[in-house]
Design a protein around this motif. Structure first.
Motif, short mmCIF file in Angstrom:
data_model
loop_
_atom_site.label_atom_id
_atom_site.label_comp_id
_atom_site.label_asym_id
_atom_site.label_seq_id
_atom_site.Cartn_x
_atom_site.Cartn_y
_atom_site.Cartn_z
N PHE A 1 6.24 -23.90 1.35
CA PHE A 1 6.72 -23.13 2.50
C PHE A 1 6.64 -21.63 2.22
N PHE A 2 7.15 -21.20 1.07
CA PHE A 2 7.19 -19.76 0.79
C PHE A 2 5.90 -19.23 0.21
N THR A 3 5.03 -20.12 -0.28
CA THR A 3 3.68 -19.68 -0.61
C THR A 3 2.97 -19.28 0.67
N LEU A 4 3.14 -20.10 1.71
CA LEU A 4 2.55 -19.79 3.00
C LEU A 4 3.16 -18.52 3.59
N LEU A 5 4.48 -18.43 3.55
CA LEU A 5 5.18 -17.33 4.22
C LEU A 5 4.97 -15.99 3.50
N ALA B 1 13.12 -19.21 -4.11
CA ALA B 1 13.21 -17.99 -4.92
C ALA B 1 12.06 -17.90 -5.92
N ILE B 2 11.69 -19.01 -6.50
CA ILE B 2 10.63 -19.02 -7.52
C ILE B 2 9.25 -18.89 -6.90
N ALA B 3 9.02 -19.58 -5.78
CA ALA B 3 7.68 -19.70 -5.20
C ALA B 3 7.00 -18.39 -4.83
N PRO B 4 7.65 -17.45 -4.12
CA PRO B 4 6.92 -16.24 -3.70
C PRO B 4 6.37 -15.42 -4.86
N PHE B 5 7.22 -15.16 -5.86
CA PHE B 5 6.77 -14.36 -7.01
C PHE B 5 5.69 -15.11 -7.79
N MET B 6 5.87 -16.42 -7.93
CA MET B 6 4.89 -17.23 -8.64
C MET B 6 3.53 -17.17 -7.94
N ALA B 7 3.54 -17.24 -6.61
CA ALA B 7 2.28 -17.18 -5.85
C ALA B 7 1.58 -15.84 -6.07
N GLY B 8 2.35 -14.74 -6.02
CA GLY B 8 1.76 -13.42 -6.25
C GLY B 8 1.18 -13.30 -7.65
N LYS B 9 1.90 -13.81 -8.64
CA LYS B 9 1.45 -13.74 -10.03
C LYS B 9 0.21 -14.60 -10.26
N GLU C 1 0.82 -1.21 0.00
CA GLU C 1 0.00 0.00 0.00
C GLU C 1 0.86 1.27 0.00
N GLN C 2 1.86 1.32 0.88
CA GLN C 2 2.63 2.55 1.07
C GLN C 2 3.64 2.80 -0.05
N LEU C 3 4.13 1.72 -0.67
CA LEU C 3 5.09 1.88 -1.76
C LEU C 3 4.42 1.73 -3.13
N ASP C 4 3.07 1.65 -3.12
CA ASP C 4 2.30 1.56 -4.36
C ASP C 4 2.79 0.40 -5.24
N ALA C 5 2.88 -0.78 -4.62
CA ALA C 5 3.38 -1.98 -5.31
C ALA C 5 2.31 -3.05 -5.36
N SER C 6 2.38 -3.91 -6.37
CA SER C 6 1.45 -5.05 -6.46
C SER C 6 1.91 -6.15 -5.51
N HIS C 7 1.03 -7.14 -5.30
CA HIS C 7 1.38 -8.27 -4.43
C HIS C 7 2.61 -9.02 -4.96
N SER C 8 2.65 -9.23 -6.26
CA SER C 8 3.78 -9.98 -6.83
C SER C 8 5.08 -9.19 -6.72
#
Length: 414
Positions: A244-248, A364-372, A58-65
Motif C-alpha cells: 500500500f505505502f510503496t504505491l502511495l 512506517a517501514i515500507a515508504p523509506f524502504m521503497a526509496g532506499k 527538488e525544492q528542499l534538495d532531498a533524496s527520494h528516501s
C-alpha cells in the motif's frame, strides 16, 4: 439523543454481517455526519502530500528516501500512539479525544507549512501522526457507537469517509501544491479548524468516568493481541501495507507527472477505493465470505504491483495500475476492518488500537524502504518487493484460516 455509552451498548447487539437490512445507511444522527466530515479531512492528510513529493525532493534538495520519511514518521508515531488511544479516550471521553486529535493535526500541519527543510518537515509529520492516531482510532468507535444503522453499515460509512478523504486529498494537494508546496499543509490546518468547530457543536457530551473505558489499561492492546485472530489480521495488514505505502509514497516518483497530474491519478485511485469499499465489499463478503474475499483482493493487488515493477518505465501502465489498485484496496479495507471489529471478544476501541499498531508499523517501514531500494538497486525493485510482501500476507492469512474463520460464521449467522 442517547448517550455514547447507550449507543455503544446498542451497537454491540447488532449482527456483524456486512449486509444489513435494518436502516438506511444515510439516515444517521447529525453527530455521525460531523465525525464523517472530520474523517474525510483527517484522511486527506495521507494522500495530500502525494502530488508534491517530487517537488519537495527538488525544492528542499532531498533524496527520494528522505522525502518518503514524511510517511515513515507519520505512520511510526501513529502506530505507537494507537496503543494509548483507548486509555486516553477512557479518561477524557470520545468527544474530547477526537477534538484533541483534530487540534494536534491542525497545529502540526500549519507548522509544517511554515518549515524550511526536510528534516523539520519529517519531524512535524510525526506530530501530525500523533493527532491522527487519537482521531482515527476514536472516530471508528464514535461512528459505530452513534450510528443507528448497525455495526457493519457504520463501518462502511467510516470506510467511505476514508475513501473520500484519500481521493479528494491528492486533488486538493495537487491544486494547492502547484502554487507552493506549503499550500497542502496550510490547507489541512484550515480544514481541521472547520472540523473542530463542527464536532464541538454537533457531538453529544459524554461522561467517561461511568464507562468501562475509563478503566482501560495501557496494556489492553497487547493483551488483545493474545487473541490469535486479532494478531493474524494485524500481521496481515502490516504485510499488505508494505504494498500500500510503496504505491502511495514511491509511485509518484516514477510517473513523471506534475502536481496536477499526480492529483488526478490519485483522485481516480481514491474514487475507486471509496466506491468499492461501500458498494462492492458487501457483495464480495456475501458471495465468497470475508477471508476468501480478502485473499482474492490482496492477490490481485500483488499482481498490479508486479506489473508496475515490470513496466516501471511505461507511464500509462503505472498510471492505470495505480488507479486499478484503488479497487483492490477499497474492498480489502472494508473487509478486514469489519473482520477486526468482530475478531476477538474485546472492546472495539481496544481491537482497533491493537490492529492499527501492527498495521501502521508496516506503513512506517515500507515508504523509506521503497526509496532506499530504488537508490541502491533500480526503480523496479520497490514494486517487486511490495508485491512479495502482499503475497506473503495472503499466505499468512491462509495458513491461519482456522483462527479467523469464525468471522465468516458470525456473518453467516445473520
Amino acid at each position: 439523543m442517547s448517550s455514547l455509552s447507550q449507543s455503544a451498548a446498542h451497537s454491540d447487539e447488532q449482527p456483524a454481517s456486512l449486509v444489513e437490512d435494518e436502516a438506511s445507511l444515510l439516515k444517521q444522527p447529525k453527530a455521525v455526519w460531523a465525525v464523517f466530515f472530520a474523517c474525510i479531512i483527517a484522511f486527506m492528510g495521507i494522500g495530500l502530500v502525494d502530488p508534491i513529493l517530487p517537488a519537495l525532493a527538488e525544492q528542499l534538495d532531498a533524496s527520494h528516501s528522505e522525502v518518503t520519511l514524511l510517511f515513515t514518521s507519520y505512520n511510526a508515531v501513529m502506530a505507537i500512539a494507537m496503543l494509548i488511544t483507548g486509555w486516553i479516550s477512557g479518561r477524557i471521553g470520545i468527544k474530547w479525544t477526537l477534538l484533541s486529535g483534530i487540534l494536534i493535526i491542525a497545529v502540526f500541519s500549519a507548522l509544517g507549512g511554515l518549515s524550511n527543510d526536510i528534516w523539520t518537515l519529517v519531524s512535524l509529520r510525526g506530530g501530525w501522526g500523533l493527532g491522527n492516531a487519537l482521531f482515527v482510532a476514536t472516530a471508528l468507535a464514535a461512528i459505530v457507537s452513534l450510528s443507528k444503522s448497525g455495526t457493519a453499515r457504520a463501518i462502511i460509512l467510516y470506510e467511505a469517509a476514508i475513501g473520500l478523504g484519500i481521493s479528494v486529498g491528492p486533488l486538493l494537494g495537487g491544486w494547492l501544491g502547484a502554487m507552493t508546496w506549503r499550500g497542502p499543509f496550510l490547507g489541512v490546518a484550515t480544514l481541521m479548524v472547520v472540523a473542530f468547530i463542527g464536532l464541538s457543536v454537533l457531538m453529544p457530551k459524554q461522561k467517561p468516568s461511568n464507562t468501562a473505558k475509563a478503566k482501560a489499561s495501557l496494556l489492553d492492546p497487547f493483551r488483545a493481541l493474545k487473541h490469535r485472530s486479532l494478531f493474524v489480521f494485524g500481521i496481515t495488514a502490516a504485510l499488505y501495507n508494505f504494498g500500500f505505502f510503496t504505491l502511495l509514497a514511491y509511485s509518484p516518483f516514477v510517473m513523471g507527472l506534475d502536481e496536477h497530474g499526480l492529483g488526478f491519478v490519485f483522485l481516480g485511485w481514491g474514487i475507486l477505493l471509496a466506491v468499492t469499499s461501500v458498494f462492492m465489499a458487501p457483495k464480495l463478503q456475501l458471495k465468497f465470505g470475508t477471508i476468501k474475499s480478502i485473499c482474492i483482493m490482496l492477490f490481485f493487488f500483488a499482481v498490479l504491483l508486479a506489473v508496475m515493477g515490470i513496466w516501471t518505465s511505461t507511464q500509462w501502465v503505472v498510471i492505470a495500475a495505480v488507479i486499478l489498485a484503488g479497487a483492490m484496496l477499497g474492498n480489502n479495507n472494508t473487509l478486514i476492518t469489519t473482520a477486526v471489529m468482530n475478531a476477538a471478544p474485546v472492546e472495539r476501541s481496544t481491537a482497533s488500537a491493537a490492529y492499527s499498531f501492527l498495521r501502521f508499523l508496516g506503513g512506517a517501514i515500507a515508504p523509506f524502504m521503497a526509496g532506499k531500494l530504488s537508490e541502491i538497486f533500480n526503480p523496479h525493485v520497490p514494486f517487486y518487493v511490495g508485491a512479495g510482501f502482499v503475497l506473503l500476507a495472503v499466505v499468512f492469512i491462509m495458513m491461519n484460516e482456522k483462527h479467523v474463520k469464525h468471522v465468516d460464521e458470525i456473518g453467516a449467522g445473520h
